[in-house]
Write a protein that holds these residues in place. Structure first.
Motif, PDB file in Angstrom:
ATOM      1  N   ARG A  26      81.037  14.850  29.453  1.00 52.48           N
ATOM      2  CA  ARG A  26      81.716  15.047  28.167  1.00 52.48           C
ATOM      3  C   ARG A  26      80.704  15.220  27.032  1.00 52.48           C
ATOM      4  NH1 ARG A  26      86.673  13.576  30.087  1.00 52.48           N
ATOM      5  NH2 ARG A  26      86.650  11.617  31.234  1.00 52.48           N
ATOM      6  N   ALA A  27      79.548  14.558  27.192  1.00 48.17           N
ATOM      7  CA  ALA A  27      78.498  14.658  26.183  1.00 48.17           C
ATOM      8  C   ALA A  27      77.688  15.940  26.316  1.00 48.17           C
ATOM      9  CB  ALA A  27      77.581  13.445  26.265  1.00 48.17           C
ATOM     10  N   GLY A  28      78.019  16.761  27.330  1.00 49.96           N
ATOM     11  CA  GLY A  28      77.340  18.041  27.499  1.00 49.96           C
ATOM     12  C   GLY A  28      76.029  17.963  28.246  1.00 49.96           C
ATOM     13  N   LEU A  29      75.812  16.888  29.021  1.00 48.29           N
ATOM     14  CA  LEU A  29      74.555  16.725  29.759  1.00 48.29           C
ATOM     15  C   LEU A  29      74.698  17.268  31.177  1.00 48.29           C
ATOM     16  CD1 LEU A  29      73.585  13.132  28.587  1.00 48.29           C
ATOM     17  CD2 LEU A  29      72.726  15.320  27.737  1.00 48.29           C
ATOM     18  N   GLY A  30      73.584  17.697  31.742  1.00 49.52           N
ATOM     19  CA  GLY A  30      73.582  18.271  33.080  1.00 49.52           C
ATOM     20  C   GLY A  30      73.359  17.226  34.154  1.00 49.52           C
ATOM     21  N   LEU A  31      74.312  16.314  34.313  1.00 49.68           N
ATOM     22  CA  LEU A  31      74.214  15.302  35.360  1.00 49.68           C
ATOM     23  C   LEU A  31      74.652  15.923  36.690  1.00 49.68           C
ATOM     24  CD1 LEU A  31      75.694  12.116  33.611  1.00 49.68           C
ATOM     25  CD2 LEU A  31      73.335  12.940  33.669  1.00 49.68           C
ATOM     26  N   PRO A  32      73.829  15.826  37.719  1.00 48.03           N
ATOM     27  CA  PRO A  32      74.200  16.428  39.009  1.00 48.03           C
ATOM     28  C   PRO A  32      75.466  15.786  39.584  1.00 48.03           C
ATOM     29  CG  PRO A  32      71.860  15.877  38.952  1.00 48.03           C
ATOM     30  CD  PRO A  32      72.482  15.235  37.756  1.00 48.03           C
ATOM     31  N   TYR A  33      76.345  16.595  40.123  1.00 49.79           N
ATOM     32  CA  TYR A  33      77.567  16.083  40.736  1.00 49.79           C
ATOM     33  C   TYR A  33      78.205  17.201  41.532  1.00 49.79           C
ATOM     34  CZ  TYR A  33      80.756  18.679  37.663  1.00 49.79           C
ATOM     35  OH  TYR A  33      81.453  19.680  37.038  1.00 49.79           O
ATOM     36  N   GLU A  34      79.210  16.822  42.310  1.00 54.66           N
ATOM     37  CA  GLU A  34      80.009  17.822  43.021  1.00 54.66           C
ATOM     38  C   GLU A  34      81.459  17.380  43.098  1.00 54.66           C
ATOM     39  OE1 GLU A  34      80.183  20.248  47.283  1.00 54.66           O
ATOM     40  OE2 GLU A  34      78.474  18.943  46.842  1.00 54.66           O
ATOM     41  N   CYS A  35      81.730  16.348  43.946  1.00 51.21           N
ATOM     42  CA  CYS A  35      83.133  16.046  44.243  1.00 51.21           C
ATOM     43  C   CYS A  35      83.803  15.139  43.225  1.00 51.21           C
ATOM     44  CB  CYS A  35      83.251  15.431  45.633  1.00 51.21           C
ATOM     45  SG  CYS A  35      82.701  13.697  45.734  1.00 51.21           S
ATOM     46  N   ASN A  36      83.033  14.305  42.507  1.00 47.74           N
ATOM     47  CA  ASN A  36      83.601  13.409  41.493  1.00 47.74           C
ATOM     48  C   ASN A  36      84.468  12.322  42.112  1.00 47.74           C
ATOM     49  OD1 ASN A  36      84.132  12.546  38.805  1.00 47.74           O
ATOM     50  ND2 ASN A  36      84.280  14.662  38.114  1.00 47.74           N
ATOM     51  N   ALA A  37      84.381  12.137  43.421  1.00 48.60           N
ATOM     52  CA  ALA A  37      85.292  11.212  44.097  1.00 48.60           C
ATOM     53  C   ALA A  37      84.600  10.281  45.083  1.00 48.60           C
ATOM     54  CB  ALA A  37      86.379  12.011  44.827  1.00 48.60           C
ATOM     55  N   GLY A  38      83.258  10.231  45.063  1.00 52.19           N
ATOM     56  CA  GLY A  38      82.535   9.284  45.889  1.00 52.19           C
ATOM     57  C   GLY A  38      82.163   9.759  47.273  1.00 52.19           C
ATOM     58  N   GLY A  39      82.480  10.990  47.618  1.00 56.01           N
ATOM     59  CA  GLY A  39      82.261  11.451  48.983  1.00 56.01           C
ATOM     60  C   GLY A  39      80.951  12.151  49.252  1.00 56.01           C
ATOM     61  N   CYS A  40      80.425  12.884  48.257  1.00 58.67           N
ATOM     62  CA  CYS A  40      79.296  13.778  48.556  1.00 58.67           C
ATOM     63  C   CYS A  40      77.931  13.155  48.309  1.00 58.67           C
ATOM     64  CB  CYS A  40      79.422  15.062  47.733  1.00 58.67           C
ATOM     65  SG  CYS A  40      79.182  14.833  45.949  1.00 58.67           S
ATOM     66  N   GLY A  41      77.815  12.222  47.376  1.00 59.20           N
ATOM     67  CA  GLY A  41      76.530  11.600  47.082  1.00 59.20           C
ATOM     68  C   GLY A  41      75.649  12.366  46.124  1.00 59.20           C
ATOM     69  N   THR A  42      76.117  13.486  45.604  1.00 63.44           N
ATOM     70  CA  THR A  42      75.294  14.316  44.720  1.00 63.44           C
ATOM     71  C   THR A  42      74.953  13.607  43.413  1.00 63.44           C
ATOM     72  OG1 THR A  42      76.370  16.264  45.658  1.00 63.44           O
ATOM     73  CG2 THR A  42      75.157  16.581  43.608  1.00 63.44           C
ATOM     74  N   CYS A  43      75.817  12.701  42.959  1.00 65.82           N
ATOM     75  CA  CYS A  43      75.642  12.089  41.643  1.00 65.82           C
ATOM     76  C   CYS A  43      74.910  10.751  41.684  1.00 65.82           C
ATOM     77  CB  CYS A  43      76.989  11.935  40.939  1.00 65.82           C
ATOM     78  SG  CYS A  43      78.081  10.713  41.717  1.00 65.82           S
ATOM     79  N   LYS A  44      74.108  10.506  42.718  1.00 67.27           N
ATOM     80  CA  LYS A  44      73.364   9.245  42.797  1.00 67.27           C
ATOM     81  C   LYS A  44      72.426   9.088  41.604  1.00 67.27           C
ATOM     82  CE  LYS A  44      73.071   9.459  47.843  1.00 67.27           C
ATOM     83  NZ  LYS A  44      72.147   9.705  48.973  1.00 67.27           N
TER      84      LYS A  44
END
Length: 326
Positions: A26-44
């Motif tokens: 929401r703040a416009g930052l490039g935080l790595p992510y994919e599924c947003n639901a705890g499954g992929c691990g991209t947002c560690k």
């Protein structure tokens, strides 16, 4: 409200009802992510200072080694105090449309297949997203799931999702039973959205991966171009896939659509048989380079498509976009 500070020096506020990931987006930052639901691990991320509340301690996106090193999933935690995080920011993850939360009321329901149903929700203000993105849909009691959008951005504030009814699936059973009059929609999220270009487009959908691929096909149909779409939709039986007339009505592409329904169970006359990526490989037969690709489905399917197009055919990863359904 807690303040999150990244190693880069960037910082943002995270309110009590938000996650570390969504507040950063929401703040416009490039935080790595994919599924947003705890499954992929991209947002560690690694907690360098401060305390967070884990929302799903056993989320499969974290390994035991991750936990020993103090890593958490940004999509599955809320800060209990100001925090400092170690995370590698990615410019590609900067949201093209900032996500926002809004209340939406049920506006219509339509059966798509025997176990996939379309739900339309209407909110105040325009529905802003890019074709291929998804939203987080939350019921009044807090039950939440990620759903890809099937429609196009619009001024009327309508968000259309397609939900597959899976035995034992809590959200599907609720929506297919007596859907609530109102929900909370948070989004848009996702990086597998349609990019502009001149090449024709291949859409590969497995099961309810139909929704984002329909959105992308609809967007191509609305372009002032002559781009074509080759649309592969895979299911186990003939009842799991659409007929040509139905997919044509959904996408509005007319003669610019080539539709290839695929079944993996018992062979059915007139339908391609096998796995979606194998059927697509045979159909393309050496013409892989002539298209841009969008794929939505379970991880084994998307991995097979990536192997086919990127590792084996040598396409740039920028030309193959994936929406993995965990």
């Amino acid at each position: 409200m807690a303040r999150i500070t990244l190693e880069s020096g960037a910082s943002y506020e995270c309110d009590a009802g938000d996650t570390v990931l969504r507040a950063g987006l929401r703040a416009g930052l490039g935080l790595p992510y994919e599924c947003n639901a705890g499954g992929c691990g991209t947002c560690k991320v690694e907690i360098l200072a401060g305390v967070v509340e884990p929302l799903w301690p056993d989320a499969p996106g974290l390994s035991d080694r991750d936990r020993r090193k103090g890593r958490v999933l940004a999509c599955q935690c809320r800060p209990l105090a100001d925090c400092r995080l170690k995370v590698r920011e990615d410019p590609a993850c900067v949201p093209p449309v900032p996500p926002e939360r809004r209340r939406a009321v049920l506006d219509g329901v339509e059966d798509i297949t025997h176990d996939i149903r379309s739900f339309r929700f209407r909110s105040e203000g325009p529905a802003r997203f890019l074709p291929g993105q998804y939203v987080m849909l939350t019921l009044p009691d807090g039950l939440e799931r990620a759903y890809s959008l099937a429609n196009l951005p619009n001024a009327a504030g309508v968000f259309e999702v397609m939900v597959r009814r899976v035995p034992g699936g809590r959200m599907g059973e609720r929506l297919f039973g007596t859907p609530p009059d109102a929900v909370t929609i948070d989004g848009p999220f996702g990086l597998a959205f349609l990019r502009p270009g001149e090449r024709d487009v291949v859409c590969l959908a497995g099961g309810s991966g139909l929704a984002p691929m329909v959105s992308i096909a609809r967007a191509v149909a609305a372009e002032p171009t002559s781009r074509r779409v080759v649309f592969f939709h895979g299911g186990r039986t003939g009842a799991d896939v659409l007929d040509v007339a139905r997919i044509d009505a959904l996408t509005g592409l007319g003669p610019r659509l080539t539709y290839v329904p695929v079944v993996s169970g018992e062979a059915i006359r007139g339908l391609a048989h096998g796995l979606v990526h194998d059927v697509a490989a045979a159909w393309l037969d050496g013409s892989v380079d002539g298209f841009d690709y969008y794929c939505a489905g379970p991880p084994p399917m998307t991995q097979a498509v990536e192997n086919l197009l990127v590792r084996n055919a040598g396409l740039s990863a920028e030309r193959v976009r994936f929406d993995r359904f965990f």
